[in-house]
Design an enzyme around this catalytic site. Structure first.
Site, PDB file in Angstrom:
ATOM      1  N   ALA A  30       1.015  -0.982   0.242  1.00  0.00           N
ATOM      2  CA  ALA A  30       0.146   0.005  -0.349  1.00  0.00           C
ATOM      3  C   ALA A  30       0.753   1.110  -0.144  1.00  0.00           C
ATOM      4  O   ALA A  30       0.693   2.683   0.716  1.00  0.00           O
ATOM      5  CB  ALA A  30      -1.336  -0.023   0.915  1.00  0.00           C
ATOM      6  N   GLY A  34       5.276   8.847   1.383  1.00  0.00           N
ATOM      7  CA  GLY A  34       6.680   8.214   2.576  1.00  0.00           C
ATOM      8  C   GLY A  34       7.517   6.899   1.521  1.00  0.00           C
ATOM      9  O   GLY A  34       8.684   7.464   2.164  1.00  0.00           O
ATOM     10  N   HIS A  35       7.023   6.074   1.805  1.00  0.00           N
ATOM     11  CA  HIS A  35       7.677   4.807   1.409  1.00  0.00           C
ATOM     12  C   HIS A  35       8.598   4.849  -0.063  1.00  0.00           C
ATOM     13  O   HIS A  35      10.022   4.891   0.053  1.00  0.00           O
ATOM     14  CB  HIS A  35       6.958   3.868   1.186  1.00  0.00           C
ATOM     15  CG  HIS A  35       6.098   2.811   1.384  1.00  0.00           C
ATOM     16  ND1 HIS A  35       4.480   3.247   1.734  1.00  0.00           N
ATOM     17  CD2 HIS A  35       6.234   2.248   2.701  1.00  0.00           C
ATOM     18  CE1 HIS A  35       3.593   2.846   2.687  1.00  0.00           C
ATOM     19  NE2 HIS A  35       5.084   2.234   3.163  1.00  0.00           N
ATOM     20  N   GLN A  59       2.957  -8.790  13.383  1.00  0.00           N
ATOM     21  CA  GLN A  59       3.219  -7.673  14.804  1.00  0.00           C
ATOM     22  C   GLN A  59       1.490  -7.158  14.248  1.00  0.00           C
ATOM     23  O   GLN A  59       1.250  -5.975  15.344  1.00  0.00           O
ATOM     24  CB  GLN A  59       3.608  -6.697  14.335  1.00  0.00           C
ATOM     25  CG  GLN A  59       3.420  -5.957  11.886  1.00  0.00           C
ATOM     26  CD  GLN A  59       4.343  -5.408  11.750  1.00  0.00           C
ATOM     27  OE1 GLN A  59       5.520  -5.844  10.579  1.00  0.00           O
ATOM     28  NE2 GLN A  59       4.349  -4.596  11.613  1.00  0.00           N
ATOM     29  N   GLY A 146      11.359   4.920   8.146  1.00  0.00           N
ATOM     30  CA  GLY A 146      10.352   6.442   8.395  1.00  0.00           C
ATOM     31  C   GLY A 146      10.317   5.976   9.692  1.00  0.00           C
ATOM     32  O   GLY A 146      10.241   5.527  10.592  1.00  0.00           O
ATOM     33  N   ASP A 149       7.517   5.788  12.040  1.00  0.00           N
ATOM     34  CA  ASP A 149       6.782   4.830  12.853  1.00  0.00           C
ATOM     35  C   ASP A 149       8.121   5.162  13.934  1.00  0.00           C
ATOM     36  O   ASP A 149       8.989   4.184  13.711  1.00  0.00           O
ATOM     37  CB  ASP A 149       6.916   3.556  11.999  1.00  0.00           C
ATOM     38  CG  ASP A 149       6.184   3.208  11.183  1.00  0.00           C
ATOM     39  OD1 ASP A 149       4.800   3.728  12.431  1.00  0.00           O
ATOM     40  OD2 ASP A 149       5.613   3.149  10.406  1.00  0.00           O
ATOM     41  N   SER A 184      -0.102   8.116   5.745  1.00  0.00           N
ATOM     42  CA  SER A 184       0.348   6.580   5.795  1.00  0.00           C
ATOM     43  C   SER A 184      -0.204   5.531   5.048  1.00  0.00           C
ATOM     44  O   SER A 184      -1.503   6.494   4.279  1.00  0.00           O
ATOM     45  CB  SER A 184      -0.269   6.739   7.671  1.00  0.00           C
ATOM     46  OG  SER A 184      -0.619   5.665   7.674  1.00  0.00           O
ATOM     47  N   SER A 185      -0.168   4.594   5.164  1.00  0.00           N
ATOM     48  CA  SER A 185      -0.768   3.636   4.276  1.00  0.00           C
ATOM     49  C   SER A 185      -2.365   3.765   4.880  1.00  0.00           C
ATOM     50  O   SER A 185      -3.564   3.053   4.909  1.00  0.00           O
ATOM     51  CB  SER A 185      -0.267   1.682   4.382  1.00  0.00           C
ATOM     52  OG  SER A 185       0.571   2.154   3.684  1.00  0.00           O
ATOM     53  N   ARG A 186      -2.351   3.890   6.797  1.00  0.00           N
ATOM     54  CA  ARG A 186      -4.156   3.918   6.707  1.00  0.00           C
ATOM     55  C   ARG A 186      -4.558   4.897   6.521  1.00  0.00           C
ATOM     56  O   ARG A 186      -5.977   4.799   6.710  1.00  0.00           O
ATOM     57  CB  ARG A 186      -3.796   3.760   8.458  1.00  0.00           C
ATOM     58  CG  ARG A 186      -3.373   2.586   9.055  1.00  0.00           C
ATOM     59  CD  ARG A 186      -3.172   2.230  10.382  1.00  0.00           C
ATOM     60  NE  ARG A 186      -3.414   0.868  10.817  1.00  0.00           N
ATOM     61  CZ  ARG A 186      -1.770   0.423  11.466  1.00  0.00           C
ATOM     62  NH1 ARG A 186      -1.162   1.042  10.776  1.00  0.00           N
ATOM     63  NH2 ARG A 186      -1.980  -0.676  11.449  1.00  0.00           N
TER      64      ARG A 186
HETATM   65  O1  PAF Z   1       6.919  -0.466   8.787  1.00  0.00           O
HETATM   66  C1  PAF Z   1       6.558  -1.408   9.342  1.00  0.00           C
HETATM   67  O2  PAF Z   1       5.865  -1.193   7.329  1.00  0.00           O
HETATM   68  C2  PAF Z   1       6.560  -2.622   9.037  1.00  0.00           C
HETATM   69  O3  PAF Z   1       6.362  -2.770  10.609  1.00  0.00           O
HETATM   70  C3  PAF Z   1       7.363  -3.643   8.808  1.00  0.00           C
HETATM   71  C4  PAF Z   1       8.652  -2.409   9.538  1.00  0.00           C
HETATM   72  C5  PAF Z   1       7.775  -3.422   7.277  1.00  0.00           C
HETATM   73  C6  PAF Z   1       8.056  -4.916   9.468  1.00  0.00           C
HETATM   74  O4  PAF Z   1       6.574  -5.594   8.769  1.00  0.00           O
END
Ligand code: PAF
Length: 277
Positions: A30, A34-35, A59, A146, A149, A184-186
């Site tokens: 997604a 930012g990515h 996670q 980034g 987080d 953010s993806s969200r």
């Molecule tokens: O930040 C994220 O998108 C995730 O926590 C990561 C670092 C890819 C680990 O799944």
């Protein structure tokens, strides 16, 4: 751009990545600007880039959040080609967590008991496990994360220090929409009104950062204001780094305002770094 699923493909081709100057950018897909800024930072630093896309169930402490997490592989791959990424790893669950998978242990100190650690039990352990698996296969020379987080960045620093001291670590500043909303993806799960309101998180953090002498009062006011706008607040605090203890006006060194809360059922986090005071 090489897109591969199996870890063996990578190892056969690049011998564990030893011969090439690879930077890894781990993601859950997604992808947004930012990515892309992490990838650009890696390219500017002269690395060849390998991006992983894997939505890591370990996670997520909330099944609905995992189910609703956006997935747009086709679109992600198109963005990555456009950026000149060299390789993309899209492992499946059995590759990352095979039947003989065993967890590594890492002492996170209080990081998994406060803020994100407190509100998302098990989250950081999940992040540690997946990154250990990803880094072990790719064996990158550098990794890019980034700052949005921020607590995850502190966890990654601990993981690297204990298990991958040879990997160079880069923390890239948060990218924001013009409104101030951290990308953010969200965000794509927010309505346009929700996006507009969420820009107020940044406004609140700026107000607190401008009132560090009486920050408790301003923090309370800003919490109340955000609640009135419809947010459910988990935390809004001024903390020291890297310990993430509550900061005081006499603190020297880098500190940060940290926020987590939900709007329209979407959980948002953000932070603002306060340089040396
Ligand atoms: O930040 C994220 O998108 C995730 O926590 C990561 C670092 C890819 C680990 O799944």
């Amino acid at each position: 751009m090489e897109v591969f699923e199996s870890a063996d493909t990578w190892t056969a081709k690049f011998g564990g990545g030893q011969s090439i100057n690879w930077a890894m950018i781990p993601t859950m897909g997604a992808l947004h600007q930012g990515h892309l800024s992490l990838i650009e930072a890696a390219q500017k630093n002269g690395y060849q880039t390998v991006v992983s896309i894997f939505v890591n169930p370990l996670q997520f402490n909330n099944a609905v959040d995992l189910e609703k997490y956006p997935r747009h592989l086709e679109n992600d791959l198109a963005l990555l080609v456009g950026l000149g990424v060299d390789a993309v790893w899209t492992p499946n669950i059995e590759t990352i967590y095979p039947s003989n998978f065993t967890e590594i242990t890492l002492d996170l100190g209080i990081l998994d008991q406060i803020y994100e650690g407190l509100h998302r039990p098990g989250h950081f352990n999940g992040v540690v496990q997946v990154l250990n698996q990803l880094f072990s296969v790719i064996q990158p020379k550098a990794v890019f994360f980034g700052q949005k987080d921020l607590q995850q960045c502190l966890v990654v620093e601990k993981l690297l220090a204990s298990y991958f001291p040879e990997i160079k670590y880069f923390r890239v500043p948060t990218l924001r929409a013009e409104s101030g909303l951290a990308l953010s993806s969200r965000n794509e799960r927010l309505s346009s009104k929700g996006k507009e309101l969420s820009a107020e998180i940044h406004v609140s953090m700026l107000r607190i950062s401008n009132s560090l002498e009486n920050h408790n009062e301003v923090q309370d006011q800003e919490c109340e204001r955000l609640k009135q706008l419809g947010f459910e607040i988990e935390y809004l605090d001024w903390v020291t780094l890297p310990a993430m203890e509550k900061a005081k006006s006499c603190n020297l060194g880098e500190t940060a305002i940290v926020f987590a809360g939900s709007l329209e059922g979407v959980r948002l986090i953000d932070n603002l770094l306060i340089p040396l005071i």
